[in-house]
Each structure stands twice: as structure tokens, then as C-alpha cells.
Design an enzyme around this catalytic site. Structure first.
Site, PDB file in Angstrom:
ATOM      1  N   GLN A 139       0.815  -1.216   0.000  1.00 54.15           N
ATOM      2  CA  GLN A 139       0.000   0.000   0.000  1.00 54.15           C
ATOM      3  C   GLN A 139       0.849   1.267   0.000  1.00 54.15           C
ATOM      4  O   GLN A 139       0.318   2.364  -0.184  1.00 54.15           O
ATOM      5  CB  GLN A 139      -0.947  -0.002   1.203  1.00 54.15           C
ATOM      6  CG  GLN A 139      -0.244   0.139   2.546  1.00 54.15           C
ATOM      7  CD  GLN A 139      -1.206   0.023   3.722  1.00 54.15           C
ATOM      8  OE1 GLN A 139      -1.539  -1.063   4.156  1.00 54.15           O
ATOM      9  NE2 GLN A 139      -1.651   1.154   4.245  1.00 54.15           N
ATOM     10  N   CYS A 168      -5.180   0.472   3.740  1.00 53.01           N
ATOM     11  CA  CYS A 168      -5.197  -0.929   4.174  1.00 53.01           C
ATOM     12  C   CYS A 168      -6.554  -1.583   3.938  1.00 53.01           C
ATOM     13  O   CYS A 168      -6.635  -2.722   3.491  1.00 53.01           O
ATOM     14  CB  CYS A 168      -4.848  -1.007   5.657  1.00 53.01           C
ATOM     15  SG  CYS A 168      -5.978  -0.080   6.715  1.00 53.01           S
ATOM     16  N   HIS A 202      -6.116  -1.164  11.656  1.00 55.88           N
ATOM     17  CA  HIS A 202      -5.499  -1.722  10.453  1.00 55.88           C
ATOM     18  C   HIS A 202      -6.338  -2.874   9.907  1.00 55.88           C
ATOM     19  O   HIS A 202      -6.770  -3.732  10.668  1.00 55.88           O
ATOM     20  CB  HIS A 202      -4.076  -2.186  10.795  1.00 55.88           C
ATOM     21  CG  HIS A 202      -3.257  -2.571   9.600  1.00 55.88           C
ATOM     22  ND1 HIS A 202      -3.218  -1.828   8.438  1.00 55.88           N
ATOM     23  CD2 HIS A 202      -2.426  -3.636   9.377  1.00 55.88           C
ATOM     24  CE1 HIS A 202      -2.406  -2.410   7.561  1.00 55.88           C
ATOM     25  NE2 HIS A 202      -1.918  -3.507   8.110  1.00 55.88           N
ATOM     26  N   ASN A 241      -0.678  -9.281   4.981  1.00 50.96           N
ATOM     27  CA  ASN A 241      -0.611  -7.837   5.159  1.00 50.96           C
ATOM     28  C   ASN A 241      -0.422  -7.168   3.804  1.00 50.96           C
ATOM     29  O   ASN A 241      -0.255  -7.845   2.789  1.00 50.96           O
ATOM     30  CB  ASN A 241       0.544  -7.500   6.119  1.00 50.96           C
ATOM     31  CG  ASN A 241       0.365  -6.170   6.811  1.00 50.96           C
ATOM     32  OD1 ASN A 241      -0.497  -5.368   6.450  1.00 50.96           O
ATOM     33  ND2 ASN A 241       1.197  -5.904   7.808  1.00 50.96           N
TER      34      ASN A 241
END
Ligand SMILES: *[C@@H]1O[C@H](CO)[C@@H](O)[C@H](O)[C@H]1NC(C)=O
Length: 316
Positions: A125, A131, A268, A284
Site C-alpha cells: 500500500q 489498508c 489496520h 498484510n
């Protein structure tokens, strides 16, 4: 006198090592700074972080901690800067689905959707607080593969630019459920047709290029890690929200745990793609050089950092 000399030598050795690591850090992550003053400031932050990482890893070597830390793209950021970069809108803003997940069959002892080719490669990102869009595309990509046998990378930029009226705020935060609502109404374009730009721009959505449409989403019962595991095991990867504290900033490998993170202050959005007896595997969006090739293994059984507090998956 001898002792003083020895100490002085050690200090030089340590700082030469720091400078070497600083050089290699700047090269690896293509860091450049606007001025010498900024560079000096960043070097100071880097040195402090390096010291903390080395301290942490010394404790890891002694068996006191179950995961390792390492230098990554965030090594010249302060803890405050890292926290400010985490941009998930709070649970208070989240719309609730009419549907809550109910376990109807028992989940396997372990699951890993990467092994059946249902997960796209790890994305990055950058410094945009998007996110939420990566968590949403990740869950949609996996459901598409599981239901239709097609693994197509989907466009975060489409969500960042176009889902503002659903409550999302581009690089300033958003929610996975709001993204799913947008995709239910409009559909979503492929990554290749609407590539990532790391900034919010005007919406360039083209209806004739939609590759996937969803039909709503299913919430996991709040804070039920048992239901979360069952959903990952039987349905597919699940979008989850966590409190990504500064401990995660330098995570590099191992079983992540953190006594200080909150189960309520979620900041997040990530994607839970599997689990083992003691862990939940989390994808992630900080690139593949962060963590375990872009993944982190969360300790299972503690609702760690609120991983089961706001979990959702899209329906196709
Ligand atoms: C939308 O996509 C179609 C099909 O690729 C194309 O023919 C059309 O020109 C596009 N429209 C716009 C406004 O870009």
C-alpha cells in the site's frame, strides 16, 4: 585507562555498523531525503529503532519472545508516524450486515488458502492509508477463486477513488464492509485495468470493465475467535481488523504476540488466510519484504489485538 580505551573502541565499532546498515537500508528501500537536516533526523530515528530491534532480538535469542524483528521500510519512521499511517475507520462507523456467520460444519484442524492457489501475491500500500481496500480486494479475490476457479487481482484504486459515498476516505482510511457495499452496487475492475497509484484521484470506473460483483457480506460474531477460525476453515479468507501497534512495525518472523495492543482500538485492515494449532496466518499489504514474505502469524486463542472483533467476508 585500558578500560576507557576499550569502551571507546566499542562505541566506534557500533556506530560504524549502524552507518553501514543505514547505507544499505537507504539503498534497499530507495530512500532519499529533501535536505541534510532531514537526513540527519532520519538517521537518528533509524539508529534508535535499530537499537530497539537489536534489544528485541537479543531477548528472542534468549527464548523470552516468540518472534523476531528486523529493519524494513519503516525503520526511519518514529512510532508516532507509524501509528498515524494506520488508517482504518473505527468500528463505530461500520454498518452491520443483516447476516451473521453460523458454523454449520466443523473446520479442519489447519487451513491455508495459499496452498490451493486462492490468494494473490502480497501487495504494497506504500504510504497511503488504504489498508482497508487491500483487505477487501484480498477477500473478494479469494472468494472468486474458491467459487469460480479464477484468481484475478482486483483494483484497490477503484475502491479508493470511487467508494467515497459509502463512507470511505481514500488514503485517509475506510472500512472493508463499506468497500463490499460498493462492490455489491457497482462491481469492481481488475488491478491490471485500474492499477494502484498510492494517492486518491478522481474516479475512473468503467462499468464495461467490471470483472466481479458481490452480493453483500457476512459478519463474524464480535470477538468470537472460534467462529472466525470456523469461517476461515470452511468458507475462505476473512477480512479482519486489528490494532497494529508499534510492535508490528518491525515484525520479521515467528509467532507474533503483544501484551499491549488493544482489542477495541482497531486501526489496520488485513486478511486472515489460514490457521494452525497455535496461529492465524495474516496477509498484510506492506510488501513481501515485510514479515514472513509479507505475512504475519498471530498467536491463536487470545483474540490477539482484536483480530476477531470486526471480521467479515464478502458473499458472491
Ligand atoms: C470503457 O471500456 C470499454 C471497453 O473496454 C471501452 O470501449 C470504452 O471506451 C470505455 N469507456 C471509457 C469512458 O473509457
Amino acid at each position: 585507562m585500558k578500560i576507557i580505551i576499550l569502551f571507546a573502541c566499542l562505541a566506534v565499532a557500533v556506530s560504524a555498523n549502524t552507518q553501514e546498515q543505514w547505507k544499505s537500508f537507504k539503498q534497499t528501500h530507495q530512500k532519499s531525503y529533501r535536505s541534510l537536516i532531514e537526513e540527519r533526523l532520519r538517521y537518528k530515528i533509524f539508529s534508535d529503532n535499530l537499537e530497539k530491534i537489536e534489544q528485541h532480538n537479543a531477548e528472542f535469542e534468549q527464548g523470552l519472545i516468540t518472534y523476531k524483528q528486523g529493519v524494513n521500510q519503516f525503520a526511519d519512521w518514529t512510532e508516532e508516524e507509524f501509528i498515524a499511517f494506520l488508517k482504518l475507520n473505527g468500528p463505530a462507523q461500520k454498518a452491520k450486515s443483516d447476516e451473521v456467520f453460523e458454523a454449520i460444519k466443523s473446520a479442519p484442524l489447519k487451513q491455508d488458502w495459499r496452498l490451493s492457489g486462492a490468494v494473490t501475491p502480497v501487495k504494497d500500500q506504500g504510504s497511503c492509508g488504504s489498508c482497508w481496500s487491500f483487505s477487501a480486494t484480498g477477500a473478494l479475490e479469494s472468494q472468486n477463486q474458491i467459487k469460480n476457479g479464477k484468481l484475478v487481482s482486483l483494483s484497490e484504486q477503484n475502491l479508493i477513488d470511487c467508494s467515497g459515498s459509502y463512507g470511505n476516505e481514500g488514503c485517509n482510511g475506510g472500512l472493508m464492509t463499506s468497500a463490499f457495499e460498493y462492490v455489491q452496487d457497482h462491481g469492481i475492475m481488475a488491478e491490471a485495468a485500474y492499477p494502484y497509484e498510492e494517492v486518491q484521484r478522481k474516479c475512473r470506473f468503467n462499468k464495461s470493465k467490471v470483472v466481479l460483483k458481490s452480493s453483500g457480506y457476512v459478519d463474524i460474531k464480535e470477538n468470537s475467535e472460534t467462529d472466525l477460525i470456523n469461517a476461515i476453515g470452511t468458507v475462505g479468507p476473512v477480512s479482519v481488523a486489528i490494532d497494529a501497534t508499534s510492535k508490528l512495525q518491525f515484525y520479521s518472523s515467528g509467532l507474533f504476540t503483544d501484551k499491549t495492543c488493544s482489542k477495541y482500538a482497531l486501526n489496520h485492515g488485513v486478511l486472515a488466510v489460514g490457521y494452525g494449532s497455535d496461529n492465524i496466518v495474516v496477509k498484510n499489504s506492506w510488501g513481501s519484504s515485510w514479515g514472513e514474505n509479507g505475512y504475519v502469524r498471530f498467536t491463536r486463542g487470545k483474540n490477539l489485538c482484536g483480530i476477531a472483533a470486526m471480521a467479515t467476508y464478502p458473499k458472491l
